[in-house]
Design a protein around this motif. Sequence first.
Motif, PDB file in Angstrom:
ATOM      1  N   VAL A 171       0.939  -1.248  -0.122  1.00 44.45           N
ATOM      2  CA  VAL A 171      -0.031   0.067   0.039  1.00 44.45           C
ATOM      3  C   VAL A 171       0.847   1.293   0.035  1.00 44.45           C
ATOM      4  N   VAL A 172       0.645   2.089  -1.085  1.00 42.86           N
ATOM      5  CA  VAL A 172       1.127   3.474  -0.968  1.00 42.86           C
ATOM      6  C   VAL A 172       0.025   4.544  -1.218  1.00 42.86           C
ATOM      7  N   GLY A 173       0.096   5.355  -0.283  1.00 40.14           N
ATOM      8  CA  GLY A 173      -0.767   6.655  -0.392  1.00 40.14           C
ATOM      9  C   GLY A 173      -2.305   6.109  -0.370  1.00 40.14           C
ATOM     10  N   ASP A 174      -3.102   6.560  -1.250  1.00 40.32           N
ATOM     11  CA  ASP A 174      -4.452   6.164  -1.197  1.00 40.32           C
ATOM     12  C   ASP A 174      -4.822   5.013  -2.079  1.00 40.32           C
ATOM     13  N   ASN A 175      -3.651   4.124  -2.257  1.00 42.74           N
ATOM     14  CA  ASN A 175      -3.920   2.964  -3.222  1.00 42.74           C
ATOM     15  C   ASN A 175      -3.274   1.812  -2.714  1.00 42.74           C
ATOM     16  N   VAL A 176      -3.887   0.548  -2.899  1.00 42.97           N
ATOM     17  CA  VAL A 176      -3.098  -0.676  -2.538  1.00 42.97           C
ATOM     18  C   VAL A 176      -3.031  -1.551  -3.966  1.00 42.97           C
ATOM     19  N   TYR A 177      -1.850  -2.060  -3.972  1.00 41.10           N
ATOM     20  CA  TYR A 177      -1.343  -2.530  -5.162  1.00 41.10           C
ATOM     21  C   TYR A 177      -0.885  -4.401  -4.775  1.00 41.10           C
ATOM     22  N   THR A 219       7.052   5.991  -3.690  1.00 38.92           N
ATOM     23  CA  THR A 219       6.055   6.841  -2.941  1.00 38.92           C
ATOM     24  C   THR A 219       5.221   7.769  -3.544  1.00 38.92           C
ATOM     25  N   ASP A 220       5.520   8.090  -4.890  1.00 37.55           N
ATOM     26  CA  ASP A 220       4.571   8.767  -5.813  1.00 37.55           C
ATOM     27  C   ASP A 220       3.604   7.863  -6.371  1.00 37.55           C
ATOM     28  N   GLY A 221       3.391   6.487  -6.102  1.00 37.25           N
ATOM     29  CA  GLY A 221       2.600   5.554  -6.971  1.00 37.25           C
ATOM     30  C   GLY A 221       2.756   5.040  -8.073  1.00 37.25           C
ATOM     31  N   SER A 222       4.251   5.306  -8.514  1.00 37.96           N
ATOM     32  CA  SER A 222       4.634   4.633  -9.856  1.00 37.96           C
ATOM     33  C   SER A 222       5.091   3.289  -9.228  1.00 37.96           C
ATOM     34  N   GLU A 258      -4.171   2.494   8.640  1.00 40.53           N
ATOM     35  CA  GLU A 258      -4.454   1.267   8.191  1.00 40.53           C
ATOM     36  C   GLU A 258      -3.554   0.101   7.664  1.00 40.53           C
ATOM     37  N   VAL A 259      -3.494  -0.921   8.380  1.00 38.57           N
ATOM     38  CA  VAL A 259      -2.119  -1.925   7.832  1.00 38.57           C
ATOM     39  C   VAL A 259      -2.925  -2.659   6.954  1.00 38.57           C
ATOM     40  N   PHE A 260      -2.444  -3.159   5.814  1.00 38.42           N
ATOM     41  CA  PHE A 260      -2.692  -4.120   4.962  1.00 38.42           C
ATOM     42  C   PHE A 260      -2.043  -5.483   5.096  1.00 38.42           C
ATOM     43  N   ALA A 261      -2.467  -6.469   4.407  1.00 40.71           N
ATOM     44  CA  ALA A 261      -1.794  -7.808   4.506  1.00 40.71           C
ATOM     45  C   ALA A 261      -2.731  -8.693   3.528  1.00 40.71           C
ATOM     46  N   ILE A 262      -1.708  -9.749   3.038  1.00 39.09           N
ATOM     47  CA  ILE A 262      -2.396 -10.746   2.430  1.00 39.09           C
ATOM     48  C   ILE A 262      -2.782 -11.710   3.464  1.00 39.09           C
ATOM     49  N   ALA A 263      -4.091 -12.087   3.484  1.00 43.15           N
ATOM     50  CA  ALA A 263      -4.423 -13.031   4.621  1.00 43.15           C
ATOM     51  C   ALA A 263      -5.497 -14.282   4.133  1.00 43.15           C
ATOM     52  N   ALA A 264      -5.550 -15.082   4.917  1.00 43.12           N
ATOM     53  CA  ALA A 264      -6.400 -16.297   4.980  1.00 43.12           C
ATOM     54  C   ALA A 264      -6.783 -17.157   6.066  1.00 43.12           C
ATOM     55  N   ASP A 292       1.267   2.330   4.771  1.00 40.48           N
ATOM     56  CA  ASP A 292       1.595   3.759   4.306  1.00 40.48           C
ATOM     57  C   ASP A 292       2.516   4.495   5.312  1.00 40.48           C
ATOM     58  N   PRO A 293       3.465   5.260   5.045  1.00 39.98           N
ATOM     59  CA  PRO A 293       4.109   5.833   6.034  1.00 39.98           C
ATOM     60  C   PRO A 293       3.378   6.840   6.746  1.00 39.98           C
ATOM     61  N   ASN A 294       2.436   7.139   6.225  1.00 36.95           N
ATOM     62  CA  ASN A 294       1.531   8.435   7.143  1.00 36.95           C
ATOM     63  C   ASN A 294      -0.018   7.695   7.348  1.00 36.95           C
TER      64      ASN A 294
END
Length: 643
Positions: free
Chosen positions: A32-38, A86-89, A324-330, A319-321
């Motif tokens: 996750v970076v900024g407002d998007n998750v990849y 950090t710029d979403g690229s 919300e923590v993101f994870a791959i989960a099952a 995200d640095p700021n």
Amino acid sequence: MATEAVYGSWDSPITPDLFGKCNCKTICEMQVVGDNVYWIEQNAVTGKRELYSKPTNGEKRTRWADGFSVQTAVHEYGGGALHVLTDGSVLFATVEGVFYQKSADSGVEQLAEANNRTFRFADFSATDSHVFCVNENHQGDAKFPENRLISIDRSTKNQNVVAKGADFYAYPRVSPDGSKLVWMQWSHPNMPWDETSIRMADLNGGEASNEMILKDGAGKQINYSEPTWDGDELLTVNDSTNWWNVYRSAAEPNAVEKNLNPIQREISYPLWQLGFRNYVLNKKYLVMNADGILYVRSENVTVEVPTPGYTVFGYLSLDPNGSEVFAIAAGPKRASSVISIDLSNPSFPLKVHRESRDSSEIDALEISEPEEFVFKSDGVNVSGYFYPPKNSAYSAPTGTRPPVLLLGHGGPTAPAQNNLDLKKQFFTSRGIAVFDVNYRGSTGFGTEFRRMLYKNCGVADRDDMLNGAKALVEQGRVDPDKILITGSSAGGYLILSCLISPNNVIKAAVSLYGVADLLALDEDTHKLEKSYNELLIGKYPEEAAIYQERSPIYHIDKIRTPIAFLHGKEDTVVPMNQSVTMFEKVRASGITTALQLYDGEGHGFRNGQVIKDSTEATFYFLMKAVGIEPSISSKIEIFNPKL
């Protein structure tokens, strides 16, 4: 009203066709970076790995790197294919090289060329001007490539070696101010979960200097892993307490370390694939995956995070700021998913962003949920996950007990986990119990337990499988005349070891790309595992007699159990000739056997049709071998069948 039928003969809606009728086979990497998750997901039909993103508060998915399969082949097992800037690229790797994409609708720029897989790249970190990564150079000895860390100038594409000399590298990470590079390295005979070190160097653009050792496990039996910057300090994982825990220290040699969450659980995982993140931090939160339990530390207070329905986590990302923590989960009734948890809310609300299989589809199926089953083996507590048969459309004749399918996981360090696996449900829904065993050598039970397999591979793990089966029989859980086993890779070697044991209780087996000849494997295997046998079995050739003693291929006369062999023709880890030779010798000895070879498949089956075919072949062969009429057919040809 339920139909009465013998265990193992039941029909079921959980078919291999259902495996492929999903959103994707699995979710492989995520950030996750900024407002998007990849994330990267593996296409269930083609097996190719596709890159997507979505807004963290939206639903629309966007495809990146269209036409590319985002994956690496470093160490043969890959991993570490994605890095979001950090710029979403994005930076990403394929087997063709390293690529950069500024936005999903822009063109893809190649930064490094693989030259027909001669050069391999993975595990990225970056500054505004340079990319740093693990590089594997196959120009010389194909079996013994040179591993190193390199920088790639983002404007000129020039490459520069920044660290070399060790056998292996991982986790190159640039400090927040861009002035330093830290990394993990190790050399033979160690594996990445054995004795390793953490190094650091000063950076000047793409050049590195003043390399120094920060932490060194050599000769101390300490594993150091996952270096991560926390401002100008450093977080790492080590197992000096027998458990992988997270420590903070100054970024200097011999710095005092502070254990940030001292628990007897593993906050790490064996580094078979690059890029794993078992803990993650930003300025406010530190989140740790402790073998299926998430802990969050904030303002020097650590609490457990509730994760209802989810028990397995990986690729943690913050995200640095962000909060919300993101994870791959099952979980037991959830397939691999991208989830997030709001750490700023005391109730820790959980949100699902992408599921490899929709939970509504899973909830419509009858899922056998596992229970942990503990037994004694050679005086040691060993456990596994036991899945009872489950199918309300059928009942078994009174007084009968189900067959049990023992699973020998690979690695052999990989743990048996309790997350959803429709292959297990394929069997349980047909009236077969499944027992997934965490034999000695498995991860999740401390370093000492994992090292119990060293010098004892093919003995301790074999005894654990057989003793587990006996314990289930003694408790009246399963039919002693229908004990089945299957396993892949190291798990395939494990089942063959069971079959040549004088204490064998197995009645039928299927080996998927399993090791049969330790001597040949020592000659044929790739660089990462070149010294693994030395740890698991003994030094070669000094202890060649032990290799021969434990190699099933030299004890065909001891195999009296029906066994089938399934193998990919392109396997570079365990060559298919091991299975072919075993099959030919077993067939010549008159034992019921079969062989299926698959075009285009390597170490682990990826093509949807091959997964379907191999699952059906496994079930069909096992049922036929123990006298049960299977509810499905298979094209597998059985030799020396029991009449």
